[in-house]
Structures are given as C-alpha cells and as structure tokens.
Motif scaffolding. Structure first.
Motif, PDB file in Angstrom:
ATOM      1  N   ALA A 145       0.708  -1.259   0.009  1.00 60.83           N
ATOM      2  CA  ALA A 145       0.189  -0.079  -0.153  1.00 60.83           C
ATOM      3  C   ALA A 145       0.923   1.266  -0.076  1.00 60.83           C
ATOM      4  CB  ALA A 145      -0.858   0.184   1.303  1.00 60.83           C
ATOM      5  N   GLY A 146       0.461   2.080  -0.811  1.00 62.60           N
ATOM      6  CA  GLY A 146       1.189   3.417  -0.794  1.00 62.60           C
ATOM      7  C   GLY A 146       2.019   3.574  -1.917  1.00 62.60           C
ATOM      8  N   LEU A 147       2.285   2.486  -2.639  1.00 61.98           N
ATOM      9  CA  LEU A 147       3.162   2.563  -3.828  1.00 61.98           C
ATOM     10  C   LEU A 147       4.516   3.558  -3.847  1.00 61.98           C
ATOM     11  CD1 LEU A 147       0.264   2.562  -6.546  1.00 61.98           C
ATOM     12  CD2 LEU A 147       1.756   0.710  -6.420  1.00 61.98           C
ATOM     13  N   GLY A 148       5.064   3.192  -2.914  1.00 63.35           N
ATOM     14  CA  GLY A 148       6.262   4.220  -2.796  1.00 63.35           C
ATOM     15  C   GLY A 148       6.432   5.212  -1.617  1.00 63.35           C
TER      16      GLY A 148
ATOM     17  N   ALA B 154      -5.156   0.862   2.460  1.00 62.77           N
ATOM     18  CA  ALA B 154      -5.189   1.219   1.368  1.00 62.77           C
ATOM     19  C   ALA B 154      -4.573   2.721   1.349  1.00 62.77           C
ATOM     20  CB  ALA B 154      -6.528   1.500   0.560  1.00 62.77           C
ATOM     21  N   SER B 155      -4.160   3.176   0.291  1.00 64.00           N
ATOM     22  CA  SER B 155      -3.634   4.700   0.264  1.00 64.00           C
ATOM     23  C   SER B 155      -4.584   5.733   0.190  1.00 64.00           C
ATOM     24  CB  SER B 155      -2.350   4.736  -1.013  1.00 64.00           C
ATOM     25  OG  SER B 155      -3.210   4.617  -2.170  1.00 64.00           O
TER      26      SER B 155
ATOM     27  N   SER C 235      -1.746  -1.563  -5.306  1.00 60.47           N
ATOM     28  CA  SER C 235      -1.798  -2.509  -4.090  1.00 60.47           C
ATOM     29  C   SER C 235      -3.477  -2.616  -3.859  1.00 60.47           C
ATOM     30  CB  SER C 235      -1.265  -1.738  -3.169  1.00 60.47           C
ATOM     31  OG  SER C 235      -1.980  -0.508  -2.690  1.00 60.47           O
ATOM     32  N   SER C 236      -3.189  -3.964  -2.854  1.00 62.38           N
ATOM     33  CA  SER C 236      -4.742  -4.148  -2.632  1.00 62.38           C
ATOM     34  C   SER C 236      -5.339  -3.267  -1.386  1.00 62.38           C
ATOM     35  CB  SER C 236      -4.485  -5.640  -2.045  1.00 62.38           C
ATOM     36  OG  SER C 236      -3.860  -5.507  -0.814  1.00 62.38           O
TER      37      SER C 236
ATOM     38  N   GLY D 143      -3.123  -3.771   1.434  1.00 62.61           N
ATOM     39  CA  GLY D 143      -1.788  -3.623   1.357  1.00 62.61           C
ATOM     40  C   GLY D 143      -1.131  -4.869   1.800  1.00 62.61           C
ATOM     41  N   LEU D 144      -1.655  -6.138   2.164  1.00 62.48           N
ATOM     42  CA  LEU D 144      -1.257  -7.083   2.665  1.00 62.48           C
ATOM     43  C   LEU D 144      -1.475  -8.522   1.652  1.00 62.48           C
ATOM     44  CD1 LEU D 144      -1.944  -6.655   6.212  1.00 62.48           C
ATOM     45  CD2 LEU D 144       0.292  -6.194   5.103  1.00 62.48           C
ATOM     46  N   ASP D 145      -2.144  -8.195   0.499  1.00 60.40           N
ATOM     47  CA  ASP D 145      -2.595  -9.287  -0.312  1.00 60.40           C
ATOM     48  C   ASP D 145      -1.625 -10.272  -0.688  1.00 60.40           C
ATOM     49  OD1 ASP D 145      -4.162 -10.834  -2.124  1.00 60.40           O
ATOM     50  OD2 ASP D 145      -4.974  -9.055  -3.242  1.00 60.40           O
TER      51      ASP D 145
END
Length: 222
Positions: free
Chosen positions: A90-93, A111-112, A150-151, A154-156
C-alpha cells in the motif's frame, strides 16, 4: 431497615454469582470449546494458515511478503528476480512517516486512499509499469493492473495468473530452469474462483515461491 439491608445483600450476592457464572462460561468454557472445535476441524486455519518448507514455517498464506536481495544506494529494496514478485504494498512508494505501509509491514494495513487522478498515484503507477515492462520484457500495454497497484489492505498474498505467467520466463532464467517447468508450476498453484463464481482466479505468491525453492533444491525436476 433490616429488610433493606437484606435485599441489598441479596442483590449483591445474585450479581456476584451471575458474574462468576458468566466469567466461567464466557471466559473459560466458550473459548475452550471454540478453540477445540477449530483445532479439530480446521487446524491449518486456526493456527494462522501457516506455510512450511522442510519443517520450518516460512509465512502465512493470508499475508503477502516481499522477496528482495538488499537495498540500493537510496535505501530502496531491490527485488530478487529469482522469485515471483507480489503486488506493490500500500502506498506505492510512500514511506512509514505518513503511516502508509510500503513493505508488507503488519503494523500498518490499509489502502493509500489516493484517487485515480492523484498525481502521486499516477506517477507511481507509471514508474511501476515501466519497471515491470523493462524487467520482464513485455509491452507496457500487457502489464496487468495488479502488477502496478496495491490491494485495499496492502497485505494481499495473491497475484493474478496473468502477472505470474508474465514473470515465469525471467524466473526460469534466473534459476536456470526450463521455462515450461516454471509455467507448469504456476498452473499447479493457480486457484480458481471460490465456489466457481466468487472473486477471480489467483496465485498465492508465498506458496508458489515455496514450491519454486523446493524445485530448485530438488534439482529442477517438476
């Protein structure tokens, strides 16, 4: 006066007895019964859906994890391409400073909440798509959505069969295995829709990589 004291004492006694009974029933008997039934009927799920390899627990099939070989000069993780890579966290960077999980950290899940037009999200998705395209030698147009997003948690732990198949040839080369062998491994670890119609087909990355390790250590026969 005496009657009032007796009534109060009787009410207090009844309350204490109820508290004792409920504590035993709800705090002792019920948890023991539920735990016993779970251990007898669903031992794997009751113990956290653990995945083991050679007698050692390597993770949970419900929680994703990264496969890196260290960090670059900027401190960013460097993916280990011998293994299938999961979805981005999650957060993509983003970083932990803003409370967003970037490395399957169990302390931060969510999620972000970035919208589709958010410039940071758009930039991150483009960078990720370019990386996947260059790393696995496919056109950006063929990069699956789950490879760059991400899902919700964030833990998918799962990726799509398309993303797994996209990685198969590179993983095979990195491990000096025949491409067909690795693709068959992906096929064997592809789960269909739940009950035939719920969700989407999926590949559990931890289970797939665990089988890959066993295949490599076993001499590449599979």
């Amino acid at each position: 006066m005496n009657n009032s004291v007796r009534n109060t004492a009787r009410l207090i006694g009844a309350g204490l007895r109820a508290l004792l009974v409920l504590t035993v029933v709800c705090g002792v008997v019920y948890p023991l019964v539920v735990t016993g039934v779970a251990q007898a009927a669903f031992p794997g799920k009751a113990n956290g859906s653990e995945v083991s390899s050679h007698g050692k627990v390597v993770g949970s099939s419900l929680i994703g994890q990264r496969y890196d070989k260290g960090k670059d000069k900027r401190g960013n993780p460097v993916p280990d391409l011998r293994f299938f890579q999961p979805r981005p966290a999650a957060g993509l960077g983003s970083n932990r400073a803003n409370g967003v999980n970037t490395g399957y950290d169990l302390q931060v899940s969510g999620a972000s909440n970035l919208g589709a037009t958010n410039t940071d999200l758009v930039k991150a998705v483009k960078e990720r798509k370019r990386w996947v395209s260059e790393t696995y030698g496919v056109p950006e147009a063929k990069v699956p959505a789950d490879a760059v997003t991400s899902s919700g948690s964030g833990l998918d732990p799962d990726i799509s069969p398309a993303y797994a198949e996209l990685q198969a040839d590179r993983v095979a080369r990195e491990n000096h295995l025949p491409g067909g062998t690795v693709r068959r491994l992906v096929e064997r670890h592809t789960d269909a829709r739940t009950l035939g119609f719920l969700g989407e087909p999926r590949v559990n990355v931890l289970e797939l990589n665990t089988a890959l390790k066993d295949l490599v250590h076993g001499g590449g026969k599979g």
